[in-house]
Design an enzyme around this catalytic site. Structure first.
Site, short mmCIF file in Angstrom:
data_model
loop_
_atom_site.label_atom_id
_atom_site.label_comp_id
_atom_site.label_asym_id
_atom_site.label_seq_id
_atom_site.Cartn_x
_atom_site.Cartn_y
_atom_site.Cartn_z
N GLY A 92 0.81 -1.21 0.00
CA GLY A 92 0.00 0.00 0.00
C GLY A 92 0.84 1.26 0.00
O GLY A 92 0.51 2.24 0.67
N ALA A 93 1.92 1.24 -0.79
CA ALA A 93 2.88 2.34 -0.75
C ALA A 93 2.66 3.37 -1.85
O ALA A 93 3.52 4.23 -2.08
CB ALA A 93 4.31 1.81 -0.84
N ARG A 122 0.36 5.68 -1.81
CA ARG A 122 -0.21 6.91 -1.30
C ARG A 122 -0.15 6.90 0.23
O ARG A 122 0.16 5.89 0.85
CB ARG A 122 -1.66 7.08 -1.74
CG ARG A 122 -2.59 6.01 -1.22
CD ARG A 122 -4.00 6.18 -1.75
NE ARG A 122 -4.90 5.14 -1.28
CZ ARG A 122 -6.15 5.01 -1.68
NH1 ARG A 122 -6.65 5.83 -2.57
NH2 ARG A 122 -6.90 4.03 -1.19
N SER A 161 -4.36 0.54 13.59
CA SER A 161 -5.06 1.81 13.77
C SER A 161 -5.43 1.96 15.23
O SER A 161 -5.62 0.95 15.93
CB SER A 161 -6.32 1.86 12.90
OG SER A 161 -7.17 2.93 13.30
N TYR A 164 -14.21 -2.50 10.56
CA TYR A 164 -12.86 -1.94 10.47
C TYR A 164 -12.11 -2.10 11.79
O TYR A 164 -10.96 -2.55 11.82
CB TYR A 164 -12.95 -0.47 10.07
CG TYR A 164 -11.62 0.23 9.97
CD1 TYR A 164 -10.75 -0.03 8.91
CD2 TYR A 164 -11.24 1.19 10.91
CE1 TYR A 164 -9.54 0.63 8.81
CE2 TYR A 164 -10.03 1.84 10.82
CZ TYR A 164 -9.18 1.56 9.77
OH TYR A 164 -7.97 2.20 9.66
N ALA A 178 -12.65 -4.19 14.27
CA ALA A 178 -12.38 -5.59 14.58
C ALA A 178 -11.19 -6.12 13.78
O ALA A 178 -10.35 -6.87 14.30
CB ALA A 178 -13.62 -6.44 14.30
N ALA A 179 -11.10 -5.72 12.51
CA ALA A 179 -9.96 -6.14 11.69
C ALA A 179 -8.66 -5.58 12.24
O ALA A 179 -7.64 -6.29 12.31
CB ALA A 179 -10.17 -5.69 10.23
N LYS A 180 -8.67 -4.32 12.65
CA LYS A 180 -7.46 -3.71 13.18
C LYS A 180 -7.10 -4.29 14.55
O LYS A 180 -5.92 -4.47 14.85
CB LYS A 180 -7.64 -2.19 13.26
CG LYS A 180 -7.75 -1.51 11.90
CD LYS A 180 -6.53 -1.78 11.04
CE LYS A 180 -6.55 -0.97 9.74
NZ LYS A 180 -5.36 -1.23 8.90
#
Length: 260
Positions: free
Chosen positions: A10-11, A13, A141, A154, A156-158
């Site tokens: 994810g580089a 941006r 996050s 979101y 829960a994933a983090k």
């Protein structure tokens, strides 16, 4: 002295691009991954090369296990090994709990947690095979600890990334591989310009007024944390999470006027 090699997902941006450029400044050669931001990834690679780094661009939808394997195959054909894996790629989607769909769940968890898991696994397997005492850094996050509306999927994933990092650190420690999680808060993303209107400015001020640090983070600040955590100076740090959010999780209430 040979340059170390890092792969940053994810580089193209935002935080990922900031991490890649700070690593280039610190003497790393780079693999720059992207899924949808080809122009941004090419720009990051060009900027990294201007800083003296070798930088190659790789594409994959990390929700797809086969594409992850193909990306790493291409990466190792170029670089042979990896010293630092930065799992930054993620997707942010918000939806009320009562309205959240399986499609949203699969997209967010598939990218943020599942994709990170199998990218980390591929990197760790190479580190073990090559005898590299490497570092894996997962970008989470502050949603993993704090609660914001409409963020059940979101968050829960983090939160899963935090626990993943701890278990990875325990299993990989015998191989000399460290694992650290970074949990950024609000971060200034240059490619996401907010409207310059009185209403938007008022909302932004209300938000920053609630952050003890008084502002959003800059992507390069997350990058500097990655550079430090990957360095020998952080050689005894593993299995932990570093919050970089200007103290956003500290206030319980914006104003404790009832205590006065």
């Amino acid at each position: 002295m040979s340059r170390k090699i890092a792969l940053v997902t994810g580089a193209g941006r935002g935080i990922g691009k900031g991490i890649a450029l700070q690593l280039a400044k610190a003497g790393y050669d780079l693999g720059i991954h992207y899924s949808t931001t080809a122009d941004g990834a090419l720009d990051a690679a060009e900027k990294a090369r201007a800083l003296g780094a070798r930088a190659e661009v790789f594409h994959a939808d990390i929700r797809n296990y086969d594409e992850i394997q193909e990306m790493f195959q291409a990466f190792f054909a170029v670089y042979d090994h990896v010293d630092l894996m930065v799992n930054n790629a993620g997707i942010t989607r918000f939806q009320p709990f009562l309205e959240a769909t399986p499609e949203l769940f699969d997209t967010v968890v598939g990218t943020d947690l599942r994709g990170t898991y199998f990218c980390a696994q591929a990197a760790a397997r190479n580190m073990v095979e090559k005898g590299v005492r490497g570092v894996i850094i997962n970008i989470s996050s502050n949603h993993a600890l704090g609660c914001w509306p409409n963020a059940t999927v979101y968050a829960a994933a983090k939160a899963g990334l935090d626990k993943l990092g701890k278990n990875m650190a325990m299993e990989l420690a015998p191989h000399g591989i460290r694992v650290v999680t970074i949990a950024p808060g609000y971060t200034q993303l240059p490619e996401r310009k907010r409207p310059d209107t009185p209403e938007a400015n008022a909302r932004f001020k209300a938000l920053t007024d609630r952050i003890p640090g008084g502002r959003f983070a800059e992507p390069w600040e997350i990058g500097d944390a990655v550079v430090f955590l990957a360095s020998e100076s952080a050689g005894y740090i593993t299995g932990t999470t570093l919050n970089i959010d200007g103290g956003s999780l500290l206030p319980v209430l914006a104003e404790n006027t009832f205590l006065k």
